[in-house]
Write a protein that holds these residues in place. Structure first.
Motif, PDB file in Angstrom:
ATOM      1  N   ALA A 199      -5.940   8.765  -0.702  1.00 52.63           N
ATOM      2  CA  ALA A 199      -5.820   7.307  -0.552  1.00 52.63           C
ATOM      3  C   ALA A 199      -6.999   6.620  -1.220  1.00 52.63           C
ATOM      4  N   PRO A 200      -6.755   5.585  -2.003  1.00 53.82           N
ATOM      5  CA  PRO A 200      -7.868   4.840  -2.616  1.00 53.82           C
ATOM      6  C   PRO A 200      -8.737   4.177  -1.556  1.00 53.82           C
ATOM      7  N   ARG A 201      -9.977   3.810  -1.931  1.00 54.87           N
ATOM      8  CA  ARG A 201     -10.881   3.185  -0.974  1.00 54.87           C
ATOM      9  C   ARG A 201     -10.449   1.772  -0.637  1.00 54.87           C
ATOM     10  N   ASN A 202      -9.953   1.033  -1.630  1.00 57.43           N
ATOM     11  CA  ASN A 202      -9.584  -0.363  -1.404  1.00 57.43           C
ATOM     12  C   ASN A 202      -8.063  -0.484  -1.477  1.00 57.43           C
ATOM     13  N   LEU A 203      -7.419  -0.450  -0.315  1.00 58.47           N
ATOM     14  CA  LEU A 203      -5.965  -0.549  -0.267  1.00 58.47           C
ATOM     15  C   LEU A 203      -5.473  -1.971  -0.458  1.00 58.47           C
ATOM     16  N   ALA A 204      -6.371  -2.948  -0.347  1.00 57.82           N
ATOM     17  CA  ALA A 204      -5.955  -4.344  -0.450  1.00 57.82           C
ATOM     18  C   ALA A 204      -5.493  -4.701  -1.860  1.00 57.82           C
ATOM     19  N   ARG A 205      -5.822  -3.880  -2.834  1.00 57.37           N
ATOM     20  CA  ARG A 205      -5.413  -4.160  -4.211  1.00 57.37           C
ATOM     21  C   ARG A 205      -3.976  -3.728  -4.499  1.00 57.37           C
ATOM     22  N   MET A 206      -3.372  -3.049  -3.555  1.00 58.57           N
ATOM     23  CA  MET A 206      -2.003  -2.562  -3.763  1.00 58.57           C
ATOM     24  C   MET A 206      -1.014  -3.739  -3.742  1.00 58.57           C
ATOM     25  N   TYR A 244       9.986  12.309  -6.476  1.00 59.46           N
ATOM     26  CA  TYR A 244       9.685  13.247  -7.564  1.00 59.46           C
ATOM     27  C   TYR A 244      10.925  13.523  -8.426  1.00 59.46           C
ATOM     28  N   LEU A 245      12.097  13.402  -7.817  1.00 61.75           N
ATOM     29  CA  LEU A 245      13.317  13.721  -8.564  1.00 61.75           C
ATOM     30  C   LEU A 245      13.698  12.632  -9.563  1.00 61.75           C
ATOM     31  N   ARG A 246      12.986  11.501  -9.560  1.00 66.45           N
ATOM     32  CA  ARG A 246      13.276  10.476 -10.562  1.00 66.45           C
ATOM     33  C   ARG A 246      13.017  11.013 -11.961  1.00 66.45           C
ATOM     34  N   ILE A 278      16.680   6.653  -7.901  1.00 64.75           N
ATOM     35  CA  ILE A 278      15.537   7.154  -7.126  1.00 64.75           C
ATOM     36  C   ILE A 278      14.278   6.389  -7.528  1.00 64.75           C
ATOM     37  N   ARG A 279      13.495   5.995  -6.534  1.00 61.87           N
ATOM     38  CA  ARG A 279      12.264   5.247  -6.776  1.00 61.87           C
ATOM     39  C   ARG A 279      11.055   6.122  -6.462  1.00 61.87           C
ATOM     40  N   ARG A 280      10.117   6.136  -7.379  1.00 59.87           N
ATOM     41  CA  ARG A 280       8.872   6.882  -7.164  1.00 59.87           C
ATOM     42  C   ARG A 280       7.899   5.967  -6.416  1.00 59.87           C
ATOM     43  N   ARG A 281       7.591   6.320  -5.156  1.00 63.27           N
ATOM     44  CA  ARG A 281       6.754   5.476  -4.311  1.00 63.27           C
ATOM     45  C   ARG A 281       5.626   6.289  -3.690  1.00 63.27           C
ATOM     46  N   ARG A 282       4.511   5.589  -3.496  1.00 65.01           N
ATOM     47  CA  ARG A 282       3.374   6.155  -2.759  1.00 65.01           C
ATOM     48  C   ARG A 282       3.007   5.187  -1.634  1.00 65.01           C
ATOM     49  N   VAL A 283       2.825   5.724  -0.457  1.00 63.65           N
ATOM     50  CA  VAL A 283       2.442   4.925   0.709  1.00 63.65           C
ATOM     51  C   VAL A 283       1.184   5.545   1.307  1.00 63.65           C
ATOM     52  N   PHE A 284       0.209   4.697   1.572  1.00 61.45           N
ATOM     53  CA  PHE A 284      -1.074   5.156   2.117  1.00 61.45           C
ATOM     54  C   PHE A 284      -1.319   4.464   3.461  1.00 61.45           C
ATOM     55  N   VAL A 285      -1.864   5.229   4.379  1.00 63.59           N
ATOM     56  CA  VAL A 285      -2.246   4.708   5.699  1.00 63.59           C
ATOM     57  C   VAL A 285      -3.700   5.100   5.937  1.00 63.59           C
ATOM     58  N   ARG A 286      -4.538   4.112   6.232  1.00 60.30           N
ATOM     59  CA  ARG A 286      -5.947   4.393   6.537  1.00 60.30           C
ATOM     60  C   ARG A 286      -6.265   3.797   7.898  1.00 60.30           C
ATOM     61  N   ARG A 310       5.748   3.459  -9.084  1.00 55.98           N
ATOM     62  CA  ARG A 310       5.506   3.802 -10.480  1.00 55.98           C
ATOM     63  C   ARG A 310       6.181   2.823 -11.434  1.00 55.98           C
ATOM     64  N   ALA A 311       7.189   2.123 -10.955  1.00 59.56           N
ATOM     65  CA  ALA A 311       7.892   1.115 -11.758  1.00 59.56           C
ATOM     66  C   ALA A 311       8.199  -0.072 -10.858  1.00 59.56           C
ATOM     67  N   GLU A 312       8.802  -1.087 -11.436  1.00 58.19           N
ATOM     68  CA  GLU A 312       9.135  -2.269 -10.644  1.00 58.19           C
ATOM     69  C   GLU A 312      10.110  -1.887  -9.536  1.00 58.19           C
ATOM     70  N   ASP A 313       9.748  -2.254  -8.300  1.00 61.71           N
ATOM     71  CA  ASP A 313      10.522  -1.831  -7.142  1.00 61.71           C
ATOM     72  C   ASP A 313      10.575  -2.994  -6.159  1.00 61.71           C
ATOM     73  N   ALA A 314      11.721  -3.618  -6.047  1.00 54.09           N
ATOM     74  CA  ALA A 314      11.861  -4.783  -5.171  1.00 54.09           C
ATOM     75  C   ALA A 314      11.843  -4.409  -3.693  1.00 54.09           C
ATOM     76  N   ARG A 315      12.104  -3.153  -3.374  1.00 58.74           N
ATOM     77  CA  ARG A 315      12.173  -2.742  -1.968  1.00 58.74           C
ATOM     78  C   ARG A 315      10.921  -2.017  -1.504  1.00 58.74           C
TER      79      ARG A 315
END
Length: 561
Positions: free
Chosen positions: A141-148, A198-200, A508-516, A535-540
């Motif tokens: 997880a990055p240090r500054n999640l607020a930039r996401m 990953y299957l995208r 399929i959408r390539r997504r990353r979710v971080f919890v700190r 990884r790409a534009e994702d409205a959801r």
């Protein structure tokens, strides 16, 4: 801007004479050797930009194949000849440039081969790289999640420990099919990182690999496949040998001596038509059925099958399609002594008009003996009328009332003389022959000889009592198209792969979710942050992150974005 001193120094460097043997004289420009040139060419060929250019060129090169007639077993060979006859100036030029065999031409094959190599060179490195990515865990997880792009945070005062909160986050992400890793921070807090989709990239690779599979399938079909046409009348048979083909196209890897040894007999052909004379679709075909018997080899047991236009027969890897039909008038030719020269010959007549009217020829080598007992070739040019109205219609000639052989008639013109050493199967050269005037048993005043199946009207005498021609009956013929395609399964699997790959890469959408989770200033309070990245534009994406946070946040906890 350079100063005057710098300009003077630069000028002195360019104008001052060099001393022999100086270091400047020994400096040479780098040159690419043969190996470096090959590497550079390979990098250019295997770039996606070049692959797209080649794909565009391939589609551009296919245009002449759809606009101009082609020499192939699937088309009438006379179409190319007729086109060349009408375009005597540009026709020979296009013929030399292989525009009438586009898909077998050197230039089309070159583009095809380069595209095939380019796609393989593009895909294989990406496949190896993707396999490595599949084994990698999600990043920390990055240090500054607020930039996401999607970020939520709140203070949790429920008294839940940091470890329990992280465990809940890990379970929530796994439930949503994320691949999860967990870590700790130096301030006593911790984080959970999850990634899915990953299957995208796998879908993208499957799509391109399937495209290569289709290209390979077409190449395999073109080299190891073959097509052929066979026309047989009812009661006749053919064997799967080149001598029995009426037309064929073999790939370069096909051995004509090693074709599958099957045989087929046309037992009966049935055609039904729209019966109402007043209906606008009168005479249109409703159904074609061919009842056949076949053997996969000489020693194999005989089997029966029924073929329809969309129901082919498969024998030893060869698909047999019912593609066309017509009539075969049956004649018998006798000499002046009554000896049978041609015994019940059924010759296919091909459609040349509406409602089943067809034309054809009979050729008999030395089949006519004139009054001087000199043998000559006998040629009969005929028109077959399935349902003869009883008389020739002025201005229209031979017409039929329906496509059903209700009252069949045969209109003949006879030639004697030299028909040539090999005049062909469906053509006849009469330039060195003479037309023979025959009596007309049906319409004496009509110069055309019309024979029907009525008694006394089915026989015409050759002049000077040199023989007779008898119209004995009618059979139906059917045309079977043979297609051997060893790439069918590969093309089918590749076509399915293209659809699956497109669904995967687009759905399929390539997504990353971080919890700190960090300790807060207040006692029994922790700071929770949930953020997401696509990884790409994702409205959801925000909905995904909000759903994870909803399972971790107490009901009354305020959310700060």
């Amino acid at each position: 801007m350079a100063s005057p001193t710098e300009e003077m120094d630069a000028a002195s460097l360019t104008t001052a004479p060099r001393e022999e043997g100086s270091a400047a004289d020994s400096v040479t420009l780098p040159r690419l050797g043969p190996l470096e040139m090959l590497r550079w060419a390979w990098r250019q060929l295997t770039s996606m930009r070049v692959a797209l250019i080649l794909l565009f060129l391939l589609s551009l090169a296919s245009i002449p194949g759809s606009l101009l007639p082609q020499r192939s077993a699937n088309t009438d060979p006379t179409t190319v000849t007729d086109w060349l006859a009408k375009h005597k100036t540009i026709g020979p030029v296009l013929d030399k440039l292989q525009f009438f065999t586009v898909y077998k031409s050197v230039w089309f094959s070159s583009i095809y081969l380069l595209l095939f190599i380019s796609l393989i060179g593009c895909i294989l490195p990406r496949t190896a790289q993707h396999l490595k990515v599949l084994r990698k865990p999600p990043p920390a997880a990055p240090r500054n999640l607020a930039r996401m792009p999607a970020h939520f945070r709140w203070n949790d005062t429920s008294g839940t420990s940091i470890e329990d909160k992280l465990s809940s986050a890990e379970a929530a992400l796994k439930k949503k099919r994320f691949r999860v890793v967990r870590g700790t921070d130096a301030d006593g807090g911790g984080w959970v990182s999850g990634e899915k989709g990953y299957l995208r990239e796998a879908g993208n690779l499957i799509f391109h690999l399937s495209l290569v599979g289709i290209l390979a399938g077409f190449a395999i079909k073109g080299y190891y496949g073959y097509q052929a046409k066979v026309v047989i009348s009812e009661g006749e048979s053919f064997s799967n040998i080149t001598m029995d083909y009426d037309d064929h196209t073999f790939g370069g890897g096909v051995d004509p001596m090693k074709l599958p040894p099957f045989g087929l007999t046309l037992n009966k052909f049935t055609a039904t038509y729209e019966p109402n004379h007043n209906a606008p679709d009168y005479g249109q075909a409703r159904d074609f059925t061919a009842d056949v018997s076949y053997k996969s080899s000489l020693s194999a047991p005989e089997k029966k099958a029924t073929l329809k236009e969309n129901s082919p027969l498969s024998v030893d890897g060869v698909s047999v399609y019912l593609s066309s039909h017509g009539y075969s008038p049956v004649i018998t030719v006798r000499d002046k002594n009554g000896k049978v020269i041609v015994d019940h010959a059924a010759v296919p007549f091909f459609d040349s008009g509406a409602l089943g009217v067809g034309s054809g020829i009979y050729k008999v080598k030395n089949g006519y003996v004139d009054k001087f007992d000199s043998p000559q070739d006998l040629g009969l040019s005929g028109i077959f009328v399935p349902d003869y109205p009883g008389a020739m219609i002025p201005g229209l000639g031979a017409v039929s009332l329906s496509p059903v052989a209700a009252n069949p008639a045969l209109v003949l013109t006879a030639y004697t003389g030299d028909l040539g050493p090999n005049p062909g199967v469906y053509t006849m050269d009469v330039t060195k022959a003479q037309q023979v005037k025959l009596p007309n048993p049906v319409e004496p005043t009509n110069p055309a000889v019309v024979l029907t199946l009525d008694k006394g009207k089915n026989t015409v005498a050759l002049p000077d009592g040199t023989g007779t021609i008898e119209f004995d009956g009618v059979k139906q013929w059917a045309q079977f198209d043979l297609n051997h395609d060893p790439s069918k399964m590969l093309v089918f699997v590749s076509a399915v792969g293209i659809v699956v790959g497109l669904i995967g890469s687009l759905g399929i959408r390539r997504r990353r979710v971080f919890v700190r989770v960090r300790p807060a200033d207040e006692q029994d309070t922790v700071r929770v942050e949930v953020a997401g990245l696509a990884r790409a534009e994702d409205a959801r994406l925000r909905d995904e992150v909000r759903g994870v946070g909803r399972g971790l946040r107490p009901p009354k906890a305020g959310v700060q974005k």
